[in-house]
Structures are given as structure tokens and as C-alpha cells.
Scaffold this active site. Structure first.
Site, PDB file in Angstrom:
ATOM      1  N   GLU A  31     -51.573  15.689  52.417  1.00 13.11           N
ATOM      2  CA  GLU A  31     -50.945  16.982  52.708  1.00 13.11           C
ATOM      3  C   GLU A  31     -49.901  17.356  51.660  1.00 13.11           C
ATOM      4  O   GLU A  31     -49.581  18.524  51.467  1.00 13.11           O
ATOM      5  CB  GLU A  31     -50.300  16.942  54.103  1.00 13.11           C
ATOM      6  CG  GLU A  31     -51.317  16.799  55.214  1.00 13.11           C
ATOM      7  CD  GLU A  31     -50.690  16.461  56.567  1.00 13.11           C
ATOM      8  OE1 GLU A  31     -51.285  16.814  57.594  1.00 13.11           O
ATOM      9  OE2 GLU A  31     -49.618  15.819  56.595  1.00 13.11           O
ATOM     10  N   GLY A  98     -53.618  20.611  65.385  1.00 12.75           N
ATOM     11  CA  GLY A  98     -54.774  21.012  66.183  1.00 12.75           C
ATOM     12  C   GLY A  98     -54.459  22.304  66.924  1.00 12.75           C
ATOM     13  O   GLY A  98     -53.357  22.469  67.449  1.00 12.75           O
ATOM     14  N   ILE A 184     -54.685  14.310  69.338  1.00 10.91           N
ATOM     15  CA  ILE A 184     -55.427  14.855  70.487  1.00 10.91           C
ATOM     16  C   ILE A 184     -56.854  15.162  70.035  1.00 10.91           C
ATOM     17  O   ILE A 184     -57.079  16.093  69.261  1.00 10.91           O
ATOM     18  CB  ILE A 184     -54.739  16.134  71.024  1.00 10.91           C
ATOM     19  CG1 ILE A 184     -53.259  15.867  71.359  1.00 10.91           C
ATOM     20  CG2 ILE A 184     -55.491  16.666  72.248  1.00 10.91           C
ATOM     21  CD1 ILE A 184     -53.002  14.901  72.481  1.00 10.91           C
ATOM     22  N   MET A 205     -47.922  15.800  65.390  1.00 10.94           N
ATOM     23  CA  MET A 205     -47.308  14.521  65.757  1.00 10.94           C
ATOM     24  C   MET A 205     -45.903  14.306  65.185  1.00 10.94           C
ATOM     25  O   MET A 205     -45.375  13.206  65.312  1.00 10.94           O
ATOM     26  CB  MET A 205     -48.247  13.369  65.333  1.00 10.94           C
ATOM     27  CG  MET A 205     -49.614  13.447  65.976  1.00 10.94           C
ATOM     28  SD  MET A 205     -50.744  12.144  65.460  1.00 10.94           S
ATOM     29  CE  MET A 205     -50.016  10.703  66.228  1.00 10.94           C
ATOM     30  N   GLU A 206     -45.316  15.333  64.568  1.00 10.81           N
ATOM     31  CA  GLU A 206     -44.015  15.094  63.906  1.00 10.81           C
ATOM     32  C   GLU A 206     -42.987  16.222  64.046  1.00 10.81           C
ATOM     33  O   GLU A 206     -41.774  15.964  64.022  1.00 10.81           O
ATOM     34  CB  GLU A 206     -44.218  14.852  62.391  1.00 10.81           C
ATOM     35  CG  GLU A 206     -45.039  13.648  62.020  1.00 10.81           C
ATOM     36  CD  GLU A 206     -46.537  13.935  62.029  1.00 10.81           C
ATOM     37  OE1 GLU A 206     -46.924  15.129  62.018  1.00 10.81           O
ATOM     38  OE2 GLU A 206     -47.322  12.971  62.068  1.00 10.81           O
ATOM     39  N   ASP A 229     -58.257  21.536  63.233  1.00 12.21           N
ATOM     40  CA  ASP A 229     -59.243  21.216  64.274  1.00 12.21           C
ATOM     41  C   ASP A 229     -58.798  21.882  65.568  1.00 12.21           C
ATOM     42  O   ASP A 229     -57.717  22.458  65.632  1.00 12.21           O
ATOM     43  CB  ASP A 229     -59.321  19.686  64.461  1.00 12.21           C
ATOM     44  CG  ASP A 229     -57.958  19.095  64.811  1.00 12.21           C
ATOM     45  OD1 ASP A 229     -57.628  19.054  66.006  1.00 12.21           O
ATOM     46  OD2 ASP A 229     -57.197  18.711  63.906  1.00 12.21           O
TER      47      ASP A 229
HETATM   48  N1  ADE Z   1     -52.785  16.996  63.542  1.00 10.48           N
HETATM   49  C1  ADE Z   1     -53.912  17.648  63.200  1.00 10.48           C
HETATM   50  N2  ADE Z   1     -54.754  17.733  64.248  1.00 10.48           N
HETATM   51  C2  ADE Z   1     -54.138  17.122  65.277  1.00 10.48           C
HETATM   52  C3  ADE Z   1     -54.500  16.865  66.610  1.00 10.48           C
HETATM   53  N3  ADE Z   1     -55.687  17.246  67.073  1.00 10.48           N
HETATM   54  N4  ADE Z   1     -53.632  16.179  67.395  1.00 10.48           N
HETATM   55  C4  ADE Z   1     -52.432  15.769  66.912  1.00 10.48           C
HETATM   56  N5  ADE Z   1     -52.039  15.972  65.647  1.00 10.48           N
HETATM   57  C5  ADE Z   1     -52.879  16.643  64.831  1.00 10.48           C
END
Ligand code: ADE
Length: 263
Positions: A31, A98, A184, A205-206, A229
Site C-alpha cells: 500500500e 472492505g 472480514i 483493521m487500523e 473487496d
Molecule cells: N482491509 C481490506 N479489506 C478488508 C476486510 N474485508 N476486512 C478487514 N480489513 C480489510
């Protein structure tokens, strides 16, 4: 600006006029790669190693920057944010997320106007999701406005690259981003997030961990994420492909444009 060494480092070469240092953080090396390349192309880069992290000091669009890879998850992000708050006047987090809201699709950009940790639950001591007396952490309006304008340009600029991947015309959104220590990747988990937090646009996640540390340190911050996603059963497949092809240039374009706007 917390220490003397940092004060010296922010006195840029423009006649002693003080320029703010902006830290740019992403969880994964992929990234950050295009941002690191752009910094190297612009001028000298100084590496600093601290607490197991490599920081890159340089400039982007003429602005002094510190680039850092946090690693994945809230603990890694919080530790990195604490280091960056001692070296920078503002923190910008980029990377992937996501999509949760139905209109937030791969290739879109989400700029946070609020963040929370969806896996924090201190009940019955405090309300669900509350940390340090607040549920929703608010990013800095000026940085967030610049990232929003940059996102509007970036989605237009990446339309053809995304079309080549079979993705529709991208859009940008602003709203709630939720963070937790889980990738997820199944529909039951994303359905649960949608049920509990109906206005959440995206999950990663951050971001909320960076937000918590920066808020405590009174350092302005902002978060922008490219949707990789739909946080469903296909998430793990989409994610690897998206990281390699789209996430890095998107992060670079967002940050360079935002820094240009901020001047
Ligand atoms: N970062 C990118 N896609 C994600 C997801 N589905 N869950 C958590 N962090 C993510």
C-alpha cells in the site's frame, strides 16, 4: 510538535519558514510502495529505525513527510501512530478496506468523517464501542476536506485502470469507517456489522486505532481507504489481486493531491 529534534526537522529550507510535517501511514508495504517511490523521486530520503519500524523522511509535493508501514491490526497501528505523533504535525492513514454499505464497491474511495473500533465492547462498564469517553472519533476537518477533494480526482483518474479489471466507474464517499482485528471475509460477519452499525461504509483493521492515539495526543489526523473487496466470501481472493494492481497508485495519488491542496 513534541520535541526539540522534531522542531529542528520541521524548519524547512524555505527561509526558516516553518512547514508542517505530515506522517503518512499504511498497514502493508504494498500500500505504501508507490508513495515511497514518489518520495524517492522527489529528493533525498532519510531512513530512521525506531522500535522495529523503518520510517522514511522526505518530501511529497514539496511537503515534509514521514512514511511508515504500521503492520496489520490495531496494536501495530497504535504503536506506529504513537511514534509518528512525536515526529509529525498531522497523520494521514491510507490503504484498503472492505465495503459494507451497498453502494460502496471495489475501486471506490471512502474518506472517514468518523471512526470506531467495532470489536471494542466494554459493557456493562461503558457503552458498546466507547473508548476514552467517546464512541465515534472525529478526524481533522481540514485534512479530511483535502482528502475528499483528492478522492474526487483520484476516482476520475483511475477509471480506466479499474475498467481494465472489470470494475465499474469508481465513486468516492465520506462517512463512518469501522476498525477491528479481524479481516472480514464472510457474509455472516459483514451482515452482523451492517446490522449493528447500519451507517458504516467500510471496514478495515487500523484506522480507529490511529484515530484514538492521535486524538489523545491532539495531533490532527485523517483516514482515506480504497475499497478492495465487499468483506464477503470472495474478500480474500479479491484482496491480493487488488493490492498488487490498484491500491498503491491510488494511495499515492490521494496523498500527493491532498498535500498539493493543503499547500
Ligand atoms: N482491509 C481490506 N479489506 C478488508 C476486510 N474485508 N476486512 C478487514 N480489513 C480489510
Amino acid at each position: 510538535m513534541l520535541d526539540y529534534q522534531h522542531q529542528l526537522s520541521t524548519l524547512a529550507d524555505n527561509g526558516g519558514m516553518q512547514q508542517r510535517v505530515v506522517a503518512v501511514v499504511a498497514a502493508m508495504a504494498e500500500e505504501l510502495r508507490a508513495l515511497a517511490d514518489a518520495t524517492a523521486a522527489e529528493g533525498a530520503v532519510r531512513e530512521e529505525h525506531v522500535l522495529g519500524r523503518s520510517l522514511r523522511h522526505g518530501t511529497l509535493a514539496g511537503t515534509p513527510v514521514v512514511l511508515a508501514r504500521s503492520g496489520v491490526g490495531k496494536v501495530a497501528a497504535a504503536a506506529t501512530a504513537a511514534i509518528l505523533c512525536q515526529r509529525a504535525d498531522a497523520v494521514v492513514m491510507v490503504g484498503t478496506a472492505g465495503g459494507l454499505a451497498p453502494e460502496v464497491r471495489p475501486g471506490d474511495v471512502v474518506v472517514a468523517d468518523a471512526l470506531l473500533q467495532h470489536d471494542v465492547d466494554p459493557r456493562p462498564l461503558f457503552p458498546r464501542w466507547q473508548v476514552d469517553g467517546v464512541v465515534r472519533l472525529r478526524p481533522d476537518p481540514e485534512l479530511t476536506g483535502a482528502l475528499g477533494a483528492a478522492a474526487s480526482d483520484a476516482v476520475a483518474g483511475h477509471r480506466d485502470a479499474l475498467a481494465a479489471l472489470g470494475l465499474p466507474t469508481p465513486r468516492w464517499h465520506t462517512g463512518l469507517i469501522v476498525s477491528g482485528d479481524q479481516f472480514i471475509a464472510d457474509s455472516a460477519a459483514s451482515d452482523a456489522l451492517r446490522r449493528d452499525l447500519p451507517d458504516a461504509l467500510a471496514v478495515e483493521m487500523e484506522g480507529a486505532a490511529v484515530a484514538q492515539v492521535c486524538t489523545g495526543a491532539r495531533v490532527p489526523f485523517a483516514v482515506a481507504r480504497t475499497i478492495s473487496d465487499r468483506a464477503d466470501d470472495d474478500a480474500h481472493v479479491d484482496f491480493a489481486r487488488f493490492l498488487a494492481t490498484v491500491a498503491a497508485p491510488y494511495a499515492r495519488d490521494l496523498v500527493v493531491r491532498a498535500l498539493t491542496i493543503l499547500g
